[in-house]
Design an enzyme around this catalytic site. Structure first.
Site, PDB file in Angstrom:
ATOM      1  N   CYS A  88     -75.730  36.399 -20.111  1.00  0.00           N
ATOM      2  CA  CYS A  88     -76.353  37.001 -21.291  1.00  0.00           C
ATOM      3  C   CYS A  88     -76.562  35.848 -22.260  1.00  0.00           C
ATOM      4  O   CYS A  88     -75.611  35.425 -22.916  1.00  0.00           O
ATOM      5  CB  CYS A  88     -75.468  38.080 -21.908  1.00  0.00           C
ATOM      6  SG  CYS A  88     -76.124  38.706 -23.465  1.00  0.00           S
TER       7      CYS A  88
ATOM      8  N   CYS B  48     -76.017  37.143 -26.137  1.00  0.00           N
ATOM      9  CA  CYS B  48     -74.711  37.556 -26.682  1.00  0.00           C
ATOM     10  C   CYS B  48     -73.674  37.523 -25.576  1.00  0.00           C
ATOM     11  O   CYS B  48     -73.373  36.441 -25.068  1.00  0.00           O
ATOM     12  CB  CYS B  48     -74.780  38.892 -27.428  1.00  0.00           C
ATOM     13  SG  CYS B  48     -75.591  40.263 -26.594  1.00  0.00           S
ATOM     14  N   SER B  49     -73.144  38.675 -25.192  1.00  0.00           N
ATOM     15  CA  SER B  49     -72.053  38.660 -24.209  1.00  0.00           C
ATOM     16  C   SER B  49     -72.124  39.873 -23.296  1.00  0.00           C
ATOM     17  O   SER B  49     -71.099  40.338 -22.814  1.00  0.00           O
ATOM     18  CB  SER B  49     -70.709  38.630 -24.934  1.00  0.00           C
ATOM     19  OG  SER B  49     -70.591  39.770 -25.770  1.00  0.00           O
ATOM     20  N   CYS B  50     -73.335  40.397 -23.067  1.00  0.00           N
ATOM     21  CA  CYS B  50     -73.485  41.604 -22.256  1.00  0.00           C
ATOM     22  C   CYS B  50     -72.883  41.389 -20.865  1.00  0.00           C
ATOM     23  O   CYS B  50     -73.156  40.380 -20.218  1.00  0.00           O
ATOM     24  CB  CYS B  50     -74.959  41.987 -22.148  1.00  0.00           C
ATOM     25  SG  CYS B  50     -75.677  42.388 -23.752  1.00  0.00           S
TER      26      CYS B  50
END
Lengths: 221, 214
Positions: free
Chosen positions: B114, B117-119
Site C-alpha cells: 500500500c 498508507c498501510s492497507c
C-alpha cells in the site's frame, strides 16, 4: 494531495528492515493508540477516507519522521479537535474541560466490539449507472494534482494501462473524505507495465496493478 | 518491551526517545479525556487489543492457503469470491471486507503493498508489521520489487514476472504462494505450518517441508 503519504517510487529511504518474530505491538502505548483510534472511529463522526486525509495532511517532514502509530495519533488529535470532541486545551490540561456532546453513533461497549469488527465497513455500493470500461479495455489515468484527498498515486498519473478487473461500484474517497457524500463510482483493477510507469531502465518483468475509480480514467483509442 | 527497543524499530530517522514518550503521554491523555467524557469505554479497548494480539493473525491466512492447496473445489471458490471463501473458515470483517486472492505460479510472482498508507488484510494476516508500513517498503515495492525481494532473501528466476498489487482502494489482496514439493498427503493443519505471513504478502515463499519440524 501530493503529500508525504504518496511514497511510491521515491528513493533514498534505505533497505527494508524486517524484524524477526515481530510482536503485534511495540509497547503498551501502541496498543492503546490503535484501540483509541478504532473506538473513536466507531463514533461515526468521520469516515475512513477522512481519517486517511487527516494523516496525509501532516507536514511531510513530520509524516516521514513519525512512526505509524504516531501518525495515527496525530491524525486522531486533528479529527477530534476539528469536531470539537477534544479541544487542544483539554489535551494540554489532560482532562475534560467541557461536557461531551452527543455523537453520531453511541460509544462502543466491550460486548459490541466483536460484532463491530466482524461487520467491518463494506464500501461497495449500488452503481448509479453502467460501467464505462470492461476487462481488456485500454485506459489512461488522468494527469491531476488535487489539493484534497485522492487515491491515485503520483507514479500512476497520466499512464496507460489495461483494465483487468471490474470490482463494482465503491465509495469514492476523493469526495467522501471531504464530507461530500459517498458518490459511488465504478472501481477497476488496472495493470501497468513497469516501463510505462518508470521508463528507461525499468525491470521488464515488473507489472503493477492499481485500483482506480472511474473518474481517474480516460479511454485510450 | 523497553522503549529503546521499540524506538529502534520504529524510527529509521533521527528521533530521540523523548518524542516517543511524548506520543505515549498524548495517547494516555486522549484515552483519559475521552473516557471521562464517556466517548470511549476502556473495557472495549481491552477487547480490541486482545483480539488483535491473540485471535487475529497470519495463522488465519495460513489455513486459507492450506485449504486452497489441499482442496481444489475450495481453491475454485477462493478464485471466484475470496471474501465468501475466506468467510467459510470464519474470517472476515474489518479490513477484509473485499478480498481477492492472487496465485503465484512459476511464471508470475505476486507481491502486495500500500504505497499510500498501510492497507492490509487484517482478518487473515493480523495487523501489518512495521516494515510493511514503512517508507523503504512503500517507496520501493512498486519500482524495484526484485531489489526488495532480495532484502527478504528471495531470489526469483530472471524470467519470472513480478506482479505488484498497490492497495489503493478497499480491495485487499492475499497472495497464495506455490505449494512446495515434498508435502504430499499432508493434512491442512500441517500444510498451514508451511505458510508464513510474508509468503502471503509476497515478500517470502512458503517453507519447504524440511524447514519445519516433522
Amino acid at each position: 494531495m501530493n503529500g508525504a503519504q504518496d511514497l511510491g517510487g521515491m528513493m533514498g529511504f534505505g533497505p527494508v528492515n524486517p524484524e524477526p518474530n515481530e510482536p503485534p505491538f511495540h509497547g503498551d502505548w501502541e496498543k492503546r493508540a490503535l484501540a483509541v483510534t478504532l473506538a473513536c472511529g466507531a463514533l461515526g463522526e468521520w469516515n475512513l477516507d477522512a481519517s486517511r486525509h487527516a494523516r496525509e495532511t501532516l507536514p511531510p517532514p513530520e509524516y516521514l519522521t513519525s512512526s505509524y502509530y504516531e501518525i495515527w495519533t496525530k491524525g486522531l488529535v486533528k479529527l477530534l479537535a476539528a469536531r470539537g470532541l477534544v479541544t487542544p486545551g483539554e489535551l494540554e490540561a489532560g482532562r475534560s474541560l467541557a461536557p461531551p456532546r452527543s455523537t453520531a453513533k453511541p460509544p462502543v461497549t466491550a460486548d459490541r466490539v466483536a460484532p463491530m469488527l466482524a461487520r467491518g465497513g463494506p464500501c461497495d455500493r449500488e452503481p448509479a449507472g453502467p460501467a464505462r470500461f470492461a476487462v481488456g479495455d485500454r485506459v489512461r489515468t488522468k494527469v491531476m494534482n488535487p489539493t484534497g484527498h485522492t487515491r491515485l498515486p503520483r507514479y500512476a498519473r497520466g499512464k496507460a494501462g489495461v483494465v483487468e478487473s471490474v470490482h463494482g461500484a465503491f465509495v469514492f474517497p476523493d469526495k467522501n473524505a471531504h464530507g461530500f457524500g459517498e458518490n459511488p463510482q465504478w472501481l477497476y483493477g488496472v495493470r501497468f507495465e513497469g516501463a510505462e510507469l518508470w521508463g528507461e531502465g525499468a525491470d521488464p518483468t515488473v507489472l503493477v496493478s492499481v485500483d482506480c475509480w472511474e473518474p481517474y480514467l480516460e479511454p485510450v483509442a | 518491551m523497553s522503549h529503546d527497543h521499540s524506538h529502534d524499530h520504529h524510527h529509521h530517522h533521527d528521533h530521540d526517545g523523548s518524542e516517543l514518550s511524548e506520543t505515549a503521554l498524548r495517547v494516555r491523555a486522549l484515552e483519559s479525556i475521552l473516557t471521562e467524557k464517556g466517548l470511549i469505554d476502556p473495557a472495549a479497548l481491552d477487547v480490541m487489543i486482545e483480539t488483535y494480539e491473540t485471535r487475529i493473525g497470519p495463522r488465519n491466512g495460513a489455513r486459507v492457503v492450506a485449504k486452497a492447496w489441499a482442496d481444489p473445489a475450495y481453491a475454485e471458490r477462493l478464485r471466484r469470491d475470496a471474501t465468501a471463501a475466506i468467510a467459510e473458515l470464519g474470517y472476515g470483517g474489518r479490513q477484509g471486507e473485499h478480498m481477492v486472492a492472487v496465485w503465484n505460479t512459476p511464471e508470475e510472482h505476486n507481491m502486495v503493498v500500500c504505497t499510500l498508507c498501510s492497507c492490509y488484510p487484517w482478518p487473515v494476516l493480523g495487523l501489518p508489521p512495521v516494515w510493511y508500513k514503512s517508507a523503504p517498503y512503500r517507496s520501493r515495492a512498486v519500482i524495484d520489487p526484485r531489489g526488495v525481494l532480495a532484502e527478504f532473501g528471495v531470489t526469483l528466476p530472471e524470467a519470472t514476472r513480478i506482479k505488484v498489487w498497490d492497495s489503493t482502494a478497499e480491495v485487499r489482496y492475499l497472495v497464495i504462494p506455490m505449494r512446495p514439493a515434498g508435502a504430499e498427503g499432508w493434512s491442512e493443519e500441517r500444510l498451514a505450518d508451511l505458510v508464513t505471513r510474508d509468503s502471503m504478502i509476497g515478500t517470502g515463499l512458503a517453507l519447504r517441508p524440511e524447514e519445519v519440524r516433522p
